[in-house]
Design a protein around this motif. Sequence first.
Motif, PDB file in Angstrom:
ATOM      1  N   TYR A   1      -2.206   7.045  -4.179  1.00  0.00           N
ATOM      2  CA  TYR A   1      -2.134   5.596  -3.308  1.00  0.00           C
ATOM      3  C   TYR A   1      -2.481   4.735  -4.540  1.00  0.00           C
ATOM      4  CZ  TYR A   1      -7.128   5.626  -5.301  1.00  0.00           C
ATOM      5  OH  TYR A   1      -8.592   5.800  -6.409  1.00  0.00           O
ATOM      6  N   LYS A   2      -1.977   3.871  -3.467  1.00  0.00           N
ATOM      7  CA  LYS A   2      -1.621   2.701  -4.396  1.00  0.00           C
ATOM      8  C   LYS A   2      -2.735   1.463  -3.098  1.00  0.00           C
ATOM      9  CE  LYS A   2       1.373  -0.105  -4.994  1.00  0.00           C
ATOM     10  NZ  LYS A   2       3.419  -0.731  -5.242  1.00  0.00           N
ATOM     11  N   ASN A   3      -3.543   0.387  -4.123  1.00  0.00           N
ATOM     12  CA  ASN A   3      -4.069  -0.254  -2.997  1.00  0.00           C
ATOM     13  C   ASN A   3      -4.485   0.236  -1.619  1.00  0.00           C
ATOM     14  OD1 ASN A   3      -3.500  -2.568  -4.957  1.00  0.00           O
ATOM     15  ND2 ASN A   3      -1.220  -2.443  -4.037  1.00  0.00           N
ATOM     16  N   VAL A   4      -4.852   0.671  -1.440  1.00  0.00           N
ATOM     17  CA  VAL A   4      -5.785   1.156  -0.922  1.00  0.00           C
ATOM     18  C   VAL A   4      -7.157   1.703  -1.284  1.00  0.00           C
ATOM     19  CG1 VAL A   4      -5.987   4.263   1.108  1.00  0.00           C
ATOM     20  CG2 VAL A   4      -3.875   2.810   0.804  1.00  0.00           C
TER      21      VAL A   4
ATOM     22  N   ASP B   1      -4.304   5.560   6.404  1.00  0.00           N
ATOM     23  CA  ASP B   1      -5.204   4.989   5.875  1.00  0.00           C
ATOM     24  C   ASP B   1      -6.188   3.921   6.791  1.00  0.00           C
ATOM     25  OD1 ASP B   1      -6.665   2.424   4.872  1.00  0.00           O
ATOM     26  OD2 ASP B   1      -4.982   1.191   4.657  1.00  0.00           O
TER      27      ASP B   1
ATOM     28  N   LYS C   1       1.294  -0.639  -0.660  1.00  0.00           N
ATOM     29  CA  LYS C   1       0.104  -0.113  -0.257  1.00  0.00           C
ATOM     30  C   LYS C   1       0.840   0.745   0.142  1.00  0.00           C
ATOM     31  CE  LYS C   1      -3.602  -1.912   2.892  1.00  0.00           C
ATOM     32  NZ  LYS C   1      -5.381  -1.828   3.463  1.00  0.00           N
TER      33      LYS C   1
ATOM     34  N   MET D   1       1.868   3.698   6.655  1.00  0.00           N
ATOM     35  CA  MET D   1       0.640   4.124   6.518  1.00  0.00           C
ATOM     36  C   MET D   1       0.043   5.762   6.257  1.00  0.00           C
ATOM     37  SD  MET D   1       0.548   2.680   3.797  1.00  0.00           S
ATOM     38  CE  MET D   1      -0.991   2.762   3.077  1.00  0.00           C
TER      39      MET D   1
END
Length: 275
Positions: free
Chosen positions: A124-127, A214, A102, A222
Amino acid sequence: FHLKTPNEEALADIDLQRLKFLYRKSTAEHKDSLYLTALKQIAASFSAKPISAEALILQGQYYQGLDSLMMAHEIFKQGFAAFPESLGGKNAATLTKQIEEKELSATVEDVNVPGKPLLGLIEYKNVKAARIAIYRLSGDQLTKYNNGDILKNFRDFKRFLKVKQANQLELLNSLQPVKIDTLKLVEVGNYQKHTLEFKINPLSPGNYVLLIKDRESNDSTMMSLTDFKVSRLAYTARANPNGNIEVRVIDRETGAPLNKVKIKLVKPSYEYNKA
């Protein structure tokens, strides 16, 4: 040497090294399809052997290089599932986790006009969702937040950043945020980085820090902090022929010059020694 022994996996490993070398050096028109076909043949021929996981890794890395992360992720999972305890299987697991990692951060313009909505940008990535909190800091609190003096005690820059963020979070936790919001992020599911603009309602003049994290995790890695100001003041500076520096303070929105503004020039109080 290996042709004289019954170790077929060793021969397959040499074949994989040969294919990687040829793929890097080849100028053949259809080298991509030839490379993939050869890797698939090795993976199929040695499907009962751990070396097949290595062939799958090379296939996954090929698609990863094309930014086809969904395809790469699926192939890496196959490599791990086939032989999880092999070196290839463990490498496949590591590559899978890297794609699933993430990432989350936010930025705001350094200085913004009071009384008008602000525009923020999230990467963002994978959130799936992010929580945003905005804090207003006094001048003394901002000095403490920047905390440049702790640089003097560190030669390890990474450790310095970790300690600095911990101190910043401790300060923010002692304050009440002026705004809290939760943003639902577009869940594409392709493991790529994405950006999203978001609106911040008007703020009064002052110093601010935006904390984004997150929503589903309290992992400090995060969390991202960005500080900004809300002010109607702006300035221009130029060197005159006599060597003096002329500073002109203007209205940030209209450009009109302002009078009776006090200016304080501050010399940096520290430098970071990278030695």
